[in-house]
Design an enzyme around this catalytic site. Structure first.
Site, short mmCIF file in Angstrom:
data_model
loop_
_atom_site.label_atom_id
_atom_site.label_comp_id
_atom_site.label_asym_id
_atom_site.label_seq_id
_atom_site.Cartn_x
_atom_site.Cartn_y
_atom_site.Cartn_z
N GLU A 170 1.10 -0.92 -5.39
CA GLU A 170 0.49 0.53 -5.20
C GLU A 170 0.98 1.53 -5.08
O GLU A 170 1.36 1.94 -3.93
CB GLU A 170 -1.10 -0.18 -3.89
CG GLU A 170 -2.28 0.52 -4.48
CD GLU A 170 -2.04 1.82 -3.35
OE1 GLU A 170 -2.88 2.72 -3.83
OE2 GLU A 170 -1.18 2.36 -2.94
N ASP A 194 1.13 -1.25 -0.25
CA ASP A 194 -0.72 0.16 0.20
C ASP A 194 0.85 1.16 -0.02
O ASP A 194 1.92 1.04 0.65
CB ASP A 194 -0.51 0.40 1.66
CG ASP A 194 -1.69 0.56 1.24
OD1 ASP A 194 -2.35 1.03 0.88
OD2 ASP A 194 -1.52 1.78 2.12
C1 OTU Z 1 -3.39 3.57 -0.37
O1 OTU Z 1 -4.58 4.80 -1.20
C2 OTU Z 1 -4.54 2.97 -0.03
O2 OTU Z 1 -5.82 2.65 -1.66
C3 OTU Z 1 -6.16 3.78 0.86
O3 OTU Z 1 -6.89 3.64 0.75
C4 OTU Z 1 -5.00 4.43 2.07
O4 OTU Z 1 -6.72 5.24 2.52
C5 OTU Z 1 -4.14 5.24 1.38
O5 OTU Z 1 -3.08 4.46 1.05
C6 OTU Z 1 -3.38 5.11 3.11
O6 OTU Z 1 -3.56 3.91 3.93
O7 OTU Z 1 -2.11 6.74 -1.82
O8 OTU Z 1 -0.65 5.76 -3.37
O9 OTU Z 1 -7.78 7.99 -2.74
O10 OTU Z 1 -5.94 6.42 -4.19
O11 OTU Z 1 -4.15 7.35 -0.63
C7 OTU Z 1 -1.36 5.24 -3.40
C8 OTU Z 1 -6.77 8.24 -2.84
C9 OTU Z 1 -2.25 6.06 -1.87
C10 OTU Z 1 -5.92 6.90 -2.98
C11 OTU Z 1 -4.47 6.80 -1.95
C12 OTU Z 1 -3.53 5.65 -1.71
#
Ligand code: OTU
Length: 643
Positions: free
Chosen positions: A331, A289
């Site tokens: 991600e 993540d």
């Molecule tokens: C990721 O998201 C998760 O998919 C989100 O659900 C979390 O809120 C976030 O991390 C924090 O843990 O930064 O590089 O809607 O696309 O926050 C990817 C904004 C991220 C997300 C973004 C994302």
């Protein structure tokens, strides 16, 4: 491995420390033999990666030695079935590239608990799913906790969802059904009530070093100038004041999510141990993540720093030693040109992630749908590199997050348009603000009227299915065609296409009453509805919407499996056609045609080059010299030699 222009040092392969040697000696002979081989293969690269990160520290050798010992111990504890899986996949690195199909769901929304998910394996199999990403199920911080993305313990399950035994049992059952479980590994931050954060707050000096601190408002202001805002409306700023410390802790996301300090080797070692521990429970893939944010370099936007890749490659190397069956998935919601490094194609070369989200492609497909013109998709794909062997794109239509628009800025600028205007137009259309729009989404984090951020909503809401009222009729038909178009493109391009829970049945947005009952103001809850048991039971009835969508996805999955080649490396190239609303993609020798317009079109087959052609869905050879595509119509074509 090369890094930041330094001449690669020719390093004499040093034997491992006596501690590592003793550990190897203590293992059963067969495991010791294999692990020794893996260590011999991995160690030169792993050492070099870690030296770049931590080599300046006086205790580096003992850090490395302890890390290797705990990695070997993790390998030792691997159950026999997982150990066997490791051996099989080590010799078959393309195992995940033979038509894998993903499904993504929250445990509670899909099936209540981990045991409940186990009960639903038959459902997933029926759909054709072979990869299940369950959104965060580890013990979360106190609510609101960003949907579980604020993790309070990496070794415990959120109590309402089950326990570690339930996880193990679920993984085993899934594996038996040919489904790999993917877990989030929230590497970038922990919940403010994670033991590390609590200790840091209480001034434990070693845990204080697990986080990043600034000690004045000026320092915060200075730093903020370089940083982006992920949640500008609900969590402005990147730092949170901690009274006990009289200092500001780095919190890129919500204030309850404290960013970890990877300059501290203990953080790396603890997260690696957490990962291997979960892998030993049977987790087969990790969604890393917010990967882009792992390394802070003051004075920069602190995204995609080269050290991120050293960290992830080192993690990969540890899995190659202790659990080579495991996949790493990045991600990194970043513009297309920032993504190749996550496959190890950047300045730091070497095996990194197997899979990465193609969020630009996802966002571009929504712009294309609203513009009824696929130009942006072509532009994104034209800049999407071919991937190294063993690597694939994760493609998707929707996920639990908003559709983030800003990843598309480079492509829109390259097309000579004003990115902000064009994105604002798509966002306003999808939120249903534009006159005549069929969509029922909502803007996300829209506090600044001069910016465009993201859009929320389920596929059904964004494509007009919700708006059509579910009474049948032409509007509903068009909406179903839009859904089929979006998924058909994702399935055509992706190495790992992902279905977002509910899309297979056309679920609407979370209801207003349910939204009210949920804690926290996060707009993304809009597309996090509970599974609809009525819709689920209708899935075999083709006269119902769930029946039609479930059937459509099943068909995509089967045809993809049976007729679309899976050979890696995969090359996807847009082929320009005279008809502007049709996207034509070549996938190795095969072709996918996607009409993004509500108007039916005819494509002269001559433009496609290869003849004769087979329609993969019907199996029939095309008999005429034109191909008709209905409103939002799709064709997947095989040249005769594939047919
Ligand atoms: C990721 O998201 C998760 O998919 C989100 O659900 C979390 O809120 C976030 O991390 C924090 O843990 O930064 O590089 O809607 O696309 O926050 C990817 C904004 C991220 C997300 C973004 C994302």
């Amino acid at each position: 491995m090369k890094f930041s222009g330094e001449a690669p040092t020719l390093r004499q392969h040093r034997p491992w420390s006596p501690l590592v040697a003793d550990t190897l000696d203590s293992l059963p002979a067969e495991r010791a033999r294999v692990l020794k081989q893996r260590l011999e293969h991995e160690l030169p690269n792993l050492r070099s990666l870690l030296e770049h990160l931590y080599g300046r520290l006086p205790n580096f050798e003992s850090f490395l030695s302890t890390l290797l010992v705990s990695t070997l111990r993790a390998a030792q504890q691997r159950d026999a079935d997982l150990w066997a899986l490791d051996l099989a996949r080590e010799h078959d690195p393309a195992w995940h590239q033979r038509g894998m199909v993903g499904y993504c769901a929250y445990v509670d929304k899909f099936a209540g608990t981990l045991d409940g998910v186990q009960q639903r394996i038959g459902y997933l199999q029926e759909l054709g799913v072979t990869y299940l990403h369950l959104l965060p199920f580890l013990k979360a911080g106190k609510a609101p906790n960003d949907g579980g993305f604020a993790v309070a313990s990496f070794a415990e399950i959120e109590p309402t969802l089950g326990d570690m035994n339930a996880l193990k049992s679920l993984c085993r059952a899934l594996r038996g059904a040919g489904i790999s479980l993917c877990s989030d590994l929230v590497l970038n931050h922990v919940a403010e009530d994670h033991a590390w954060a609590r200790a840091a707050r209480a001034a434990d000096p070693s845990y204080r070093e697990y986080f990043h601190w600034l000690d004045s408002e000026e320092a915060v202001r200075e730093q903020e100038q370089h940083l982006v805002q992920i949640f500008p409306a609900t969590a402005p700023g990147n730092f949170t004041y901690v009274a006990e410390q009289n200092a500001w802790v780095w919190t890129t996301f919500y204030p309850c999510q404290w960013d970890l300090n990877y300059a501290n080797p203990a953080v790396f070692a603890d997260m690696a141990a957490a990962m291997l521990h979960l892998a030993n429970h049977g987790v087969e893939a990790f969604r890393l993540d917010s990967t882009g944010f792992l390394w802070k370099r003051p004075g920069t936007n602190c995204m995609n720093q080269p050290e991120v890749h050293l960290i992830v490659q080192a993690m990969r190397s540890l899995t190659a030693i202790a659990s080579p069956a495991v996949l790493l998935k990045a991600e990194a919601i970043m513009p297309t040109q920032e993504l190749p490094p996550y496959f190890g194609l950047g300045p730091v070369r070497g095996p990194e992630c197997h899979i990465a989200y193609h969020s630009s492609l996802m966002a571009a497909s929504w712009v294309a749908l609203t513009e009824e013109n696929p130009e942006v998709v072509s532009e994104v794909l034209a800049h999407t590199p071919d991937l190294p062997t063993g690597c694939s794109w994760l493609t998707y239509v929707r996920c639990h997050d908003d559709i983030g628009w800003n990843v598309l800025r480079p492509e829109l600028a390259a097309l000579g348009s004003d990115p902000l205007r064009r994105l604002a137009r798509a966002a306003s259309f999808l939120s249903g603000e534009t006159e005549g729009s069929y969509a029922r989404g909502a803007r996300f984090q829209a506090s600044d009227p001069s910016a465009v951020h993201g859009t929320n909503g389920m596929t059904a809401a964004l494509t007009g299915l919700t708006g059509a009222g579910r009474q049948g009729g032409p509007q509903q038909e068009l909406a179903l065609q839009r859904i089929a178009l979006m998924y058909a493109m994702s399935f055509f391009v992706g190495g790992l296409p992902l279905i977002y829970m509910g899309d297979e049945l056309g679920l609407d947005n979370t209801s207003a009453s349910e939204l009210q009952a949920r804690q926290g103001p996060d707009g993304r809850e809009l597309h996090r509805p509970f599974m609809d048991e009525v819709a689920l039971r209708q899935r075999h009835d083709p006269t119902t919407i769930p029946g039609q969508l479930f059937g459509m996805l099943r068909k995509l999955i089967t045809v993809r499996q049976e007729r679309l080649g899976h050979g890696a490396p995969l090359q996807i190239r847009p082929l320009p056609l005279s008809c502007a609303s049709v996207l034509c993609l070549r996938r190795n020798g095969q072709m996918g045609l996607f009409n993004f317009s509500r108007k039916p079109v005819r494509v002269a087959l001559q433009e496609l080059g290869a003849m004769p052609l087979q329609d993969m869905f019907s199996g029939a050879q095309l008999a005429t010299d034109t191909l008709e595509l209905g409103p939002y119509g799709v064709a997947w074509l095989n040249p005769a030699e594939h047919a």
